[in-house]
Design an enzyme around this catalytic site. Structure first.
Site, PDB file in Angstrom:
ATOM      1  N   SER A 235       0.844  -1.198   0.000  1.00 15.93           N
ATOM      2  CA  SER A 235       0.000   0.000   0.000  1.00 15.93           C
ATOM      3  C   SER A 235       0.873   1.239   0.000  1.00 15.93           C
ATOM      4  CB  SER A 235      -0.875   0.018   1.253  1.00 15.93           C
ATOM      5  OG  SER A 235      -0.078   0.263   2.390  1.00 15.93           O
ATOM      6  N   ASP A 236       0.361   2.299  -0.588  1.00 20.32           N
ATOM      7  CA  ASP A 236       0.980   3.600  -0.339  1.00 20.32           C
ATOM      8  C   ASP A 236       0.796   3.874   1.156  1.00 20.32           C
ATOM      9  OD1 ASP A 236       2.193   6.058  -0.568  1.00 20.32           O
ATOM     10  OD2 ASP A 236       1.028   6.691  -2.316  1.00 20.32           O
ATOM     11  N   TRP A 237       1.589   4.764   1.698  1.00 21.83           N
ATOM     12  CA  TRP A 237       1.631   4.972   3.153  1.00 21.83           C
ATOM     13  C   TRP A 237       0.296   5.509   3.672  1.00 21.83           C
ATOM     14  CZ3 TRP A 237       5.231   2.384   1.476  1.00 21.83           C
ATOM     15  CH2 TRP A 237       6.323   1.992   2.221  1.00 21.83           C
ATOM     16  N   GLY A 238      -0.464   4.626   4.290  1.00 19.65           N
ATOM     17  CA  GLY A 238      -1.768   5.031   4.790  1.00 19.65           C
ATOM     18  C   GLY A 238      -2.897   4.844   3.795  1.00 19.65           C
TER      19      GLY A 238
END
Ligand SMILES: *[C@@H]1O[C@H](CO)[C@@H](O)[C@H](O)[C@H]1NC(C)=O
Ligand SMILES: *[C@@H]1O[C@H](CO)[C@@H](O)[C@H](O)[C@H]1NC(C)=O
Ligand SMILES: *[C@@H]1O[C@H](CO)[C@@H](O)[C@H](O)[C@H]1NC(C)=O
Ligand SMILES: *[C@@H]1O[C@H](CO)[C@@H](O)[C@H](O)[C@H]1NC(C)=O
Length: 749
Positions: free
Chosen positions: A272-275
């Site tokens: 995932s992208d961060w968050g």
């Protein structure tokens, strides 16, 4: 080992040999995906369910993303770190490379590869296992804040960049991460803050925008560069913050399980992208393999319970962990990989390739009466204007803020590197003045019009050259407010041009810029698009201004006369409808017959070129063997075998380019293809290019290859890349402007 690999290569040859035979590839060492997956599975078999689940979530550690270690199995964990243009997240001693938009503007595959090699070496030297790049979202919106990290507006050009980036980096043993998957073409409203429980929606729920597009557009534009990175063998893909057709990208069964892991047979992991992860079980079922940075604990240990209650199978957990570990084995990171030290200095002499990329990415847009290059014997007196000529007063990272403007080297956000140094144009011009006995005046406070106007009356002004530096900045998390230069650079150019007969403008911009307020001013005799050139900006621009380097970069997007001419813009609602379909950038300008200010692919030189002897042959009959060279160059043990079939060369296009001027230089012949009506394509699409360096008077034969995919369209009924029947037109041009077409021919299928 070697025998095994040879065996695999023979199988690859068989797969591809339906139309012609392929030689044994020179590079056969290294593991294949099959071998790496087998090794990963054998480690997974020794792990407990809890260890496996815990591995699907990031933990705290030295890097921006960390995967836990399992000392009992001699596995020491993984380190993930930004950024696409050099080691980021505040790591010290990392080269601030010219970003994606600049390397793309070189149109030089050799530089695509060599830059990625240098970046990869710095990641490896610091012990980083996964680099969070390349970034390959399409420049769909001129104002999009992250355009500078990517490779421009064309999927083919972006795909070639992605391919060679992945290969250059993974050849160093560092796993590349293709991002942001997918349709993350704006920053505005990108965040999705959801609830795990869809039956009880949280009233405070805010969803990131949804990019809404059809199947044809997805395949022919946005998926194209990701497919190229998968073919190259990319080990990781990062899903994005936005939604796609109403479903968050990190739990999107259609785009993750369907397109990426199914259709493209992608064997690596989705992180995932961060968050960007907002649900646990739904994301796992939707195709997400690892949640980063893991702070919300949506995956990881909580999945143990999900397995116990039957919501997720242990088989799926095994698949996730196998995908996380396989790239580590693929690139032999289990064998003596450096220990993690993010501040270790591995910059070596990378400033050299960085300077070469900066210079090769500069684009000469206007050169009235050959005012450029300067001749130090006759051009001895210079006036330099604009904050973008010099250093910001608050360090390299503040240079894009209006109150601290200075020369720009990279854009802002997680894509940037903490530059150890950067050399501005003014500093390099002053060095040049010392060595070549030039006289330089400058005003970098561009709000001080009293001082600026005063210079017009100084001794020597009337016969001098005036250099005006303007800039436009952007950063992750926001889109640009306007397409005009920072701090009213337009007014600065107009003011100088109204007094200085030889005004040269240097445009230091993240992406598209509106040049209309001054571009037709008769005193603006020269324009160089310096783009976003990394920390060697100063030396590189001086080389181009004084003719030590003959510029040959080409635009990677169209620059419109009116902002509304682009036909696409940032959506302020939570829906971004890609209603233009495949008619983006030059494809849109062609369709509606709109004349832009500067065409996609445009850029001139200090010399001139001629073109001749166009010939089209099928790869089978070819005597030039460009096809086998093409494949030999691209083949690695870690290529993704499943995808390679559509990249089989089917046509070779040859022609001759001659440097007809008096200076050594380079040209980028571009192959645009016109499809039969059945394919429902824009009037022409880019399907080949090569940057050719020629001495004055020299001629070279150029061979371009068209692959099966290049001559296909995405058939939404059959769900296959399909070759259309009818006449294909081949244009060899020096830009997307029909007036720049040099050679034309056709073939019939
Ligand atoms: C897994 O993670 C949980 C929660 O952080 C922790 O309590 C447990 O010790 C971890 N187990 C292993 C084997 O790492
Ligand atoms: C443990 O891993 C290191 C590299 O991380 C490797 O050099 C060593 O051979 C491994 N030891 C065993 C027993 O597998
Ligand atoms: C520069 O040229 C302008 C217009 O030709 C003239 O009025 C002015 O006196 C000149 N200035 C100098 C310093 O030579
Ligand atoms: C084009 O190339 C083919 C294959 O190499 C060759 O047989 C043919 O003679 C060439 N035609 C021209 C006009 O050069």
């Amino acid at each position: 080992m070697l025998n095994n690999c040879l065996f695999v290569i023979v199988i690859v040859s068989c797969l591809l040999s339906s139309t012609f035979s392929i030689p044994i590839y020179s590079k056969v060492q290294g593991r294949t995906w099959d071998q790496a997956i087998a090794m990963a599975k054998s480690l997974v078999a020794q792990m407990t369910l809890e260890e496996k689940c815990n591995m699907t979530s990031g933990i705290k550690g030295p890097c921006v993303g960390n995967v836990l270690s399992i000392p009992r199995l001699n596995f020491s964990g993984l380190c993930f770190q930004d950024a696409p243009s050099g080691v980021g997240d505040k790591a010290l001693h990392s080269t601030a490379f010219a970003p994606g938009i600049q390397i793309a503007a070189t149109w030089d595959r050799d530089l695509f590869y060599r830059r990625a090699v240098a970046i990869g070496q710095e990641f490896k030297n610091k012990g980083i296992h996964f680099a969070l790049g390349p970034m390959m979202n399409i420049d769909r919106n001129a104002r999009a804040g992250r355009n500078w990290e990517g490779f421009g507006a064309d999927p083919y050009l972006s795909g070639e960049n992605s391919f060679y980036y992945v290969q250059g980096m993974q050849d160093q043993g560092v796993v590349s991460t293709a991002k942001h998957y997918i349709c993350n073409e704006q920053e505005t409203h990108r965040m999705y803050i959801g609830s795990d429980n869809f039956n009880q929606p949280n009233p405070s729920i805010t969803k990131g925008y949804s990019a809404n597009l059809n199947d044809k557009t997805m395949h022919e534009i946005y998926l194209w560069p990701f497919a190229a990175s998968v073919a190259a063998g990319v080990g990781s893909v990062m899903c994005s913050y936005n939604q796609v057709n109403g479903t968050p990208a990190c739990q999107n069964d259609k785009t993750l399980n369907g397109l990426l892991k199914g259709e493209l047979e992608y064997p690596g992991n989705v992180m995932s992208d961060w968050g960007a992860t907002k649900t646990g079980v739904e994301s796992v079922l939707g195709g997400l393999d690892i949640d980063m940075p893991g702070d919300l604990k949506l995956m990881g240990f909580t999945l143990v319970q999900a397995v116990d209650t039957g919501k997720i199978t242990e088989e799926r957990i095994n698949d996730m962990v196998t995908r996380i570990l396989a790239p580590y084995y693929l690139l032999e990171q289990d064998q003596g990989y450096p220990s993690i030290d993010l501040d270790r200095d591995g910059t070596e002499d990378h400033y050299k390739i960085n300077q070469q990329v900066a210079a090769a990415g500069f684009i000469l847009l206007k050169n009235t009466n050959n005012v450029l290059p300067f001749n130090v014997k006759t051009d001895t007196h210079f006036y330099v204007y604009g904050a973008a000529a010099g250093q910001s007063d608050e360090g390299f990272h503040s240079a894009g803020r209006p109150e601290h403007a200075g020369a720009l080297y990279q854009g802002g956000g997680s894509g940037s590197t903490d530059a150890p140094y950067a050399i501005d144009p003014l500093t390099s011009l002053l060095n040049k003045a010392r060595n070549s006995h030039l006289h330089i005046h400058y005003i970098t406070n561009q709000f001080d019009y009293i001082a600026i106007v005063d210079t017009f009356h100084t001794h020597g002004f009337n016969n001098s050259k005036c250099l005006v530096f303007i800039s436009a900045y952007s950063f992750e998390g926001a889109d640009r407010d306007s397409l005009h230069a920072l701090d009213d650079g337009n007014e600065l150019v107009r003011t100088v041009a109204s007094h200085c007969a030889n005004t040269i403008v240097i445009v230091n911009s993240v992406s598209q810029l509106n040049l209309e307020p001054w571009i037709d001013h008769p005193n603006v005799v020269g324009v160089i698009w310096s783009g976003l050139p990394g920390s060697e900006y100063g030396p590189a621009i001086v080389d181009v201004l004084f003719g030590d380097y003959n510029p040959g970069g080409k635009m990677v997007f169209t620059v419109a006369k009116k902002d509304s001419d682009y036909g696409t813009d940032i959506s302020l609602s939570f829906k971004s409808d890609y209603t233009e379909g495949v008619f983006l950038d030059y494809r849109h300008f062609d369709k509606y017959n709109i004349t832009p200010r500067f065409y996609f692919g445009f850029g001139i030189s200090y010399t001139t070129f001629s073109f001749s002897k166009l010939n089209i042959s099928t790869s089978r009959k070819s005597k030039h063997s460009a096809s086998s060279q093409y494949q030999q160059h691209r083949m690695r043990s870690y290529n993704s075998i499943g995808t390679l079939k559509v990249y089989e060369p089917v046509y070779e296009i040859t022609f001759t380019v001659t440097n007809t001027g008096r200076m050594d230089g380079s040209e980028v012949p571009q192959l645009y293809l016109g499809f039969p009506a059945e394919a429902e394509q824009p009037p022409k699409v880019l399907r080949g290019f090569e940057r050719i360096y020629l001495s004055a008077g020299e001629s070279k034969q150029v061979s371009l290859v068209l692959t099966q995919k290049d001559i296909s369209y995405w058939n939404v009924v059959n769900q296959k890349w399909t070759v259309a029947h009818g006449i294909y037109t081949v244009w060899i041009s020096t830009s997307a402007n029909n007036a720049d077409i040099k050679l034309q021919s056709s073939f019939n299928i």
